[in-house]
Design a protein around this motif. Sequence first.
Motif, mmCIF file in Angstrom:
data_model
loop_
_atom_site.group_PDB
_atom_site.id
_atom_site.type_symbol
_atom_site.label_atom_id
_atom_site.label_comp_id
_atom_site.label_asym_id
_atom_site.label_seq_id
_atom_site.Cartn_x
_atom_site.Cartn_y
_atom_site.Cartn_z
ATOM 1 N N LYS A 112 0.681 -1.209 -0.249
ATOM 2 C CA LYS A 112 0.232 0.268 0.099
ATOM 3 C C LYS A 112 1.127 1.097 0.032
ATOM 4 C CE LYS A 112 -4.250 0.464 2.394
ATOM 5 N NZ LYS A 112 -4.994 -0.167 3.761
ATOM 6 N N CYS A 113 0.044 2.143 -1.307
ATOM 7 C CA CYS A 113 1.607 3.579 -0.880
ATOM 8 C C CYS A 113 0.565 4.347 0.422
ATOM 9 C CB CYS A 113 0.823 4.387 -1.951
ATOM 10 S SG CYS A 113 1.534 5.840 -2.104
ATOM 11 N N PRO A 114 1.869 4.477 1.236
ATOM 12 C CA PRO A 114 1.332 5.488 2.715
ATOM 13 C C PRO A 114 1.035 6.819 1.984
ATOM 14 C CG PRO A 114 3.885 5.798 2.058
ATOM 15 C CD PRO A 114 3.027 4.588 0.858
ATOM 16 N N ALA A 115 0.883 7.612 1.084
ATOM 17 C CA ALA A 115 1.016 8.930 0.285
ATOM 18 C C ALA A 115 -0.819 8.905 0.304
ATOM 19 C CB ALA A 115 1.401 8.873 -0.680
ATOM 20 N N CYS A 116 -1.274 7.819 -0.991
ATOM 21 C CA CYS A 116 -2.286 7.462 -1.404
ATOM 22 C C CYS A 116 -2.821 6.546 -1.454
ATOM 23 C CB CYS A 116 -2.612 8.250 -3.176
ATOM 24 S SG CYS A 116 -1.640 6.389 -3.894
ATOM 25 N N GLY A 117 -2.062 5.581 -0.853
ATOM 26 C CA GLY A 117 -3.408 4.154 -0.875
ATOM 27 C C GLY A 117 -2.949 3.399 -1.571
ATOM 28 N N GLY A 118 -2.582 3.776 -2.990
ATOM 29 C CA GLY A 118 -2.479 3.291 -4.256
ATOM 30 C C GLY A 118 -2.030 2.009 -3.891
ATOM 31 N N ILE A 119 -0.899 1.334 -4.890
ATOM 32 C CA ILE A 119 -0.576 -0.050 -5.203
ATOM 33 C C ILE A 119 0.817 0.079 -5.757
ATOM 34 C CG2 ILE A 119 0.029 -1.969 -5.955
ATOM 35 C CD1 ILE A 119 -2.851 -2.556 -6.137
ATOM 36 N N LYS A 126 7.517 2.233 -6.858
ATOM 37 C CA LYS A 126 7.211 3.383 -7.281
ATOM 38 C C LYS A 126 5.573 2.610 -7.173
ATOM 39 C CE LYS A 126 7.177 6.261 -11.358
ATOM 40 N NZ LYS A 126 7.345 7.132 -12.505
ATOM 41 N N CYS A 127 5.078 4.131 -6.318
ATOM 42 C CA CYS A 127 3.271 4.248 -7.251
ATOM 43 C C CYS A 127 2.967 4.968 -8.277
ATOM 44 C CB CYS A 127 2.340 5.112 -5.208
ATOM 45 S SG CYS A 127 0.943 5.306 -6.397
ATOM 46 N N TYR A 128 2.474 4.387 -8.746
ATOM 47 C CA TYR A 128 2.231 4.453 -10.417
ATOM 48 C C TYR A 128 0.726 6.207 -10.758
ATOM 49 C CZ TYR A 128 6.474 2.728 -12.322
ATOM 50 O OH TYR A 128 7.357 1.878 -12.756
ATOM 51 N N GLN A 129 0.367 5.971 -8.888
ATOM 52 C CA GLN A 129 -0.564 6.453 -9.348
ATOM 53 C C GLN A 129 -0.638 8.140 -8.835
ATOM 54 O OE1 GLN A 129 -3.788 4.501 -7.435
ATOM 55 N NE2 GLN A 129 -4.400 6.152 -6.087
ATOM 56 N N CYS A 130 0.232 8.082 -8.277
ATOM 57 C CA CYS A 130 0.875 9.605 -7.171
ATOM 58 C C CYS A 130 2.141 10.292 -6.851
ATOM 59 C CB CYS A 130 0.479 9.616 -6.127
ATOM 60 S SG CYS A 130 1.560 8.941 -5.184
ATOM 61 N N GLN A 131 2.784 8.915 -8.559
ATOM 62 C CA GLN A 131 4.541 9.160 -8.718
ATOM 63 C C GLN A 131 5.201 9.254 -6.896
ATOM 64 O OE1 GLN A 131 4.880 8.843 -11.606
ATOM 65 N NE2 GLN A 131 2.036 9.330 -11.205
ATOM 66 N N HIS A 132 4.868 8.639 -5.417
ATOM 67 C CA HIS A 132 5.645 8.531 -4.338
ATOM 68 C C HIS A 132 6.238 7.008 -4.256
ATOM 69 C CE1 HIS A 132 6.790 8.028 -0.143
ATOM 70 N NE2 HIS A 132 6.952 6.497 -0.411
ATOM 71 N N ILE A 133 7.475 8.379 -4.633
ATOM 72 C CA ILE A 133 8.882 6.402 -4.134
ATOM 73 C C ILE A 133 8.908 5.927 -3.173
ATOM 74 C CG2 ILE A 133 10.750 5.366 -4.601
ATOM 75 C CD1 ILE A 133 10.451 7.169 -7.357
HETATM 76 ZN ZN LIG Z 1 0.755 6.816 -4.260
#
Ligand SMILES: [Zn+2]
Length: 136
Positions: A112-119, A126-133
């Motif tokens: 789970k992406c800690p920034a947006c909850g994406g994958i 990398k989260c391809y939803q919000c670009q968080h790494i």
């Molecule tokens: Zn994210």
Amino acid sequence: MNRKLKAQLIAPCGMNCGICMAYLREKNKCPGCRAADTNKSVSIIRCKIKNCEAVQKGKIKFCFECEKHCARLKQLDKRYRTKYHMSMIENLEFVRDKGMDKFLRWQTEKYKCPACGGILSTHNGKCYQCQHIESW
Ligand SMILES: [Zn+2]
């Protein structure tokens, strides 16, 4: 976009296609190892498990059903443990022992992406939803 992890995304080798860079990216997106149109799947080129007769003929759904414990799976597992901090064999054992539903819940939490909850992708964090790494 719905990026929910599902059983259809879990490859015969135990790879979760839902956390694969090739599946998550926008360009030349891979539909996953179990996609109906495997010509578009990158795994057909990269993954040697795809050449496995038992998998191709549908005799087994997952490698843990196979008695061979073949070198292909061991090599793949070793490469992923070394480079991508995950283990195909660990995934397979989880699915075998605890079932697919629990496996999908575990993976959803783990990636789970800690920034947006994406994958997050296991390949590069990398989260391809919000670009968080995520650096792990
Ligand atoms: Zn994210």
